[in-house]
Enzyme design. Structure first.
Site, PDB file in Angstrom:
ATOM      1  N   THR A  40      13.706  73.601   6.989  1.00 56.08           N
ATOM      2  CA  THR A  40      12.319  73.655   7.470  1.00 56.08           C
ATOM      3  C   THR A  40      12.232  73.176   8.921  1.00 56.08           C
ATOM      4  OG1 THR A  40      11.541  73.205   5.241  1.00 56.08           O
ATOM      5  CG2 THR A  40       9.977  72.786   7.016  1.00 56.08           C
ATOM      6  N   HIS A  43      13.299  75.904  11.132  1.00 50.41           N
ATOM      7  CA  HIS A  43      12.228  76.899  11.338  1.00 50.41           C
ATOM      8  C   HIS A  43      11.267  76.416  12.419  1.00 50.41           C
ATOM      9  CE1 HIS A  43      13.223  79.602   8.069  1.00 50.41           C
ATOM     10  NE2 HIS A  43      13.264  78.598   7.197  1.00 50.41           N
TER      11      HIS A  43
END
Ligand code: NAD
Ligand code: ZN
Length: 341
Positions: A40, A43
């Site tokens: 995450t 990202h």
């Protein structure tokens, strides 16, 4: 204090001076010791479509951490300064039907640290006391910083009985590799794991996978024959987010096989529903960790010898964060630990 901040849109993170967080009466202040980089965070670093839609800037990122409590709010009686803790990164509402029933992992109004509210890539973190997980004495700090992703692996793997079962894991990223260790620890027989990245397959073997498969080179049907499994896998864990891996998994389950799905596909995908229906498969989506049964299982499994240390490929100081994100982006890293001391 120093913090890794998504200062603005575009690629990268910025190491900045930001104000120390204030704590409310129900919060604890944690001095961060170690953090780990999650997919995450990558990202957010890369500022992909999901990050652009999700992350308000500026935002201090990070949610995998361990630290020491240095201050507690006036309402906090169960925790005190000096305790070594990690924390559940999903902050739930506490008032919805699921929360009230004790099913906090099913809260629909979850807010995430390092996503919706200031995160753990910083010298200090303010966290609600309800999210604190105190570690057993003597835990290795690097391992303790991995409880969030280890929790994803444990939550997914322990959905179904594993003792004596044959397990197929698709995707040997850090979570798939840790899930292999968990399945072995829980008494599975064959733990077969697939990935297209040979480095990751090798790592999964070190963590306890009994057989590794590169789907480009070897067919799962052949592997089943080779291992003497006439009826297919009993338990399937989807941990790649890859459509063809998921379809392959479904096609190789036994009748009545049970599948839990953690991997997040980037778009909607079609599967062969006839396989699901006629083979009477159970499919279950998994998000986050159970509060706090997953955390309890993690602590006691680590205590009873679960070894995930091999998943750590890089140990860096937080000032070297760029190196860590570069290694993640190059596909050379599994877990990268940042030291904040
Ligand atoms: P990761 O991206 O590091 O690992 C995914 C792995 O799948 C990679 O090693 C990749 O090479 C492999 N892969 C790609 N194509 C494949 C194929 N055809 N067959 C087999 N393997 C293939 O991710 P991770 O951090 O280990 O997380 C695993 C998955 O879980 C990701 O999709 C992630 O987004 C998701 N996730 C979900 C939750 C949740 O709460 N549901 C939480 C964390 C992560
Ligand atoms: Zn709720």
């Amino acid at each position: 204090m120093k913090a890794l901040v998504k200062k603005q849109g575009g690629e990268g993170l910025w190491l900045q001076d930001v104000p120390e967080p204030e704590i409310g009466i129900n919060d604890v202040l944690i001095k961060i010791k170690r953090t780990a980089i999650c997919g995450t965070d990558l990202h957010i670093y890369n500022w992909d479509d999901w990050a652009q839609k999700t992350i308000p800037v500026p935002m201090t990122v990070g949610h995998e951490f361990v630290g020491e409590i240095v201050e507690v709010g006036s309402n906090v009686n169960d925790y005190r300064a000096g305790q070594i803790v990690s924390g559940e990164g999903h902050v739930v509402c506490g008032r919805c039907r699921n929360c009230m029933a004790g099913r906090r992992h099913l809260c629909a109004q979850t807010s995430g640290i390092g996503v919706d509210r200031p995160g753990a890539f910083a010298e200090y973190l303010s966290l609600p006391m309800a999210n604190v997980w105190e570690h057993r004495e003597g835990i290795d700090l690097d391992i303790a910083s991995l409880f969030d992703p280890l929790g994803n692996a444990v939550h997914t793997a322990l959905q179904y009985d594993l003792l004596g079962e044959d397990v197929l894991i698709t995707g040997a990223g850090p979570i798939g590799a840790m899930a292999a260790a968990v399945c072995r620890h829980a008494g599975a027989r064959h733990v077969v794991i697939t990935d297209i990245n040979p480095q990751r397959l090798e790592l999964a073997k070190k963590l306890g996978a009994t057989y590794t498969v590169n789907p480009v080179q070897e067919d799962l049907a052949d592997v089943r024959k080779k291992l003497g499994m006439s009826e297919g896998f009993d338990v399937g864990l989807e941990m790649s987010g890859n459509p063809s891996a998921f379809k392959d998994l479904l096609a190789n389950m036994c009748h009545g096989g049970k599948v839990s799905i953690l991997g997040i596909p980037s778009e909607s995908l079609a599967i062969d529903w006839n396989t699901v229906i006629f083979n009477m498969l159970t499919l279950k989506g998994i998000y986050g960790r159970e509060m706090y049964e997953t955390w309890y299982k993690m602590s006691v499994m680590i205590e009873s010898g679960l070894d995930i240390s091999q998943v750590i490929t890089h140990r860096l100081h937080y000032t070297e964060f760029q190196q860590g994100f570069d290694a993640m982006n190059a596909g050379e890293a599994s877990k990268v630990i940042l030291n904040w001391e």
